[in-house]
Design an enzyme around this catalytic site. Structure first.
Site, PDB file in Angstrom:
ATOM      1  N   GLU A 192       5.906   8.677   6.190  1.00 43.17           N
ATOM      2  CA  GLU A 192       5.382   7.572   5.381  1.00 43.17           C
ATOM      3  C   GLU A 192       6.435   7.147   4.355  1.00 43.17           C
ATOM      4  O   GLU A 192       7.109   7.983   3.777  1.00 43.17           O
ATOM      5  CB  GLU A 192       4.112   8.022   4.660  1.00 43.17           C
ATOM      6  CG  GLU A 192       3.502   6.986   3.736  1.00 43.17           C
ATOM      7  CD  GLU A 192       2.301   7.504   2.960  1.00 43.17           C
ATOM      8  OE1 GLU A 192       1.479   6.692   2.533  1.00 43.17           O
ATOM      9  OE2 GLU A 192       2.188   8.754   2.787  1.00 43.17           O
TER      10      GLU A 192
ATOM     11  N   LYS B 270      -1.824   0.306   5.988  1.00 44.93           N
ATOM     12  CA  LYS B 270      -2.639   1.475   5.626  1.00 44.93           C
ATOM     13  C   LYS B 270      -4.031   1.051   5.157  1.00 44.93           C
ATOM     14  O   LYS B 270      -4.174   0.263   4.240  1.00 44.93           O
ATOM     15  CB  LYS B 270      -1.932   2.266   4.528  1.00 44.93           C
ATOM     16  CG  LYS B 270      -2.580   3.611   4.187  1.00 44.93           C
ATOM     17  CD  LYS B 270      -1.742   4.319   3.131  1.00 44.93           C
ATOM     18  CE  LYS B 270      -2.280   5.703   2.772  1.00 44.93           C
ATOM     19  NZ  LYS B 270      -1.442   6.354   1.742  1.00 44.93           N
TER      20      LYS B 270
ATOM     21  N   CYS C 136      -1.107   8.821   6.419  1.00 46.02           N
ATOM     22  CA  CYS C 136      -1.424   9.802   5.373  1.00 46.02           C
ATOM     23  C   CYS C 136      -2.917   9.922   5.048  1.00 46.02           C
ATOM     24  O   CYS C 136      -3.654  10.587   5.751  1.00 46.02           O
ATOM     25  CB  CYS C 136      -0.597   9.485   4.119  1.00 46.02           C
ATOM     26  SG  CYS C 136      -0.368  10.923   3.022  1.00 46.02           S
TER      27      CYS C 136
END
Length: 260
Positions: A44, A110, A144
């Site tokens: 990430e 994300k 994540c």
């Protein structure tokens, strides 16, 4: 359809808010890979570390880092993916970019912003899940904090590989291991999780612990604490398909709708 997919993940310390230095490091590692590599996965925010100062490192989709990813993919004949800070139409995104060897680009923003670090205050959340079709494999890349939300990762698309790129700190590393294996088991899918090492400018420590697991949650490749290096594995689609058909677990999953 390619039955075996050779995947590589690169785990490293990340130079804080220094894209040039990070790209140089990753290119050096990429230059050591075998010619039969099909997919390379980076962490990430691989150009900067998990920064809440997007103005300092944000790039456009025609910027240097995307150009570098295109160069790596086309020259080495593999796909490459990782997330970085992208500026677009007045917003900042923690965006995963997946680039095919042909130069085709696909993106995922994300979905779950990490509110504990106030990521939601500076980055715009995504609303669409991405399923990449590559060499006959359906791939779902996530980022994540998405790992903590099983409904978003639920295998309703019959994907074959789930990717998590992360900056997951040492203090919660047990959750990282547990959740990666849980996502593999519940979705009957291969999973690769790529994390970083080192310490960032906010004094958060990262031990990496990147790993690849199969559809039963069994480890096929992993890195030791704080190890800078690569993990790799050859994924076999017919093995996964056989066990999905034999067990039938995905046939019994609940249906649902996600309200955005």
């Amino acid at each position: 359809m390619q039955n075996e997919l050779n995947i590589v993940g690169i785990q490293s310390d990340l130079a804080w808010e220094n894209p040039a230095k990070n790209l140089t490091f990753f290119e050096q590692k990429i230059n050591t890979l075998s010619k039969n590599t099909d997919l390379v996965v980076l962490p990430e925010m691989f150009t900067s570390g998990f920064t809440m100062n997007p103005k300092k490192v944000a790039e456009k989709m025609d910027g240097k880092s995307i150009s570098w990813m295109l160069k790596m993919a086309t020259e080495n004949n593999f796909a490459i993916c990782g997330s970085l800070v992208i500026s677009e139409q007045g917003n900042f995104y923690n965006r995963l970019v997946f680039i095919h060897p042909s130069g085709k680009i696909e993106t995922y923003n994300k979905r779950h912003s990490f509110t504990l670090a106030a990521e939601d205050k500076v980055y715009t959340s995504g609303t669409e899940k991405l399923i990449v079709n590559y060499k006959g494999w359906k791939i779902c890349p996530l980022i994540c904090y998405d790992l903590r939300f099983p409904i978003w990762a639920r295998n309703t698309e019959n994907y074959d590989l789930l990717i998590f790129v992360a900056n997951w700190p040492t203090i919660r590393i047990k959750a990282w291991y547990t959740l990666l294996k849980a996502r593999a088991i519940e979705n009957m899918t291969y999973v690769i999780g790529i994390n970083r090492t080192g310490k960032d400018a906010n004094n958060y420590e990262y031990t990496g612990n990147s790993l690849i697991v199969n559809f039963f949650g069994e480890e096929t490749s992993k890195l030791k604490n704080n190890e800078v290096g690569i993990i790799k594995s050859s994924l076999v689609k017919t093995d996964q398909d056989y066990n999905r058909k034999k067990m039938g677990f995905l046939n019994d999953k609940d249906t649902f709708k996600i309200m955005l």
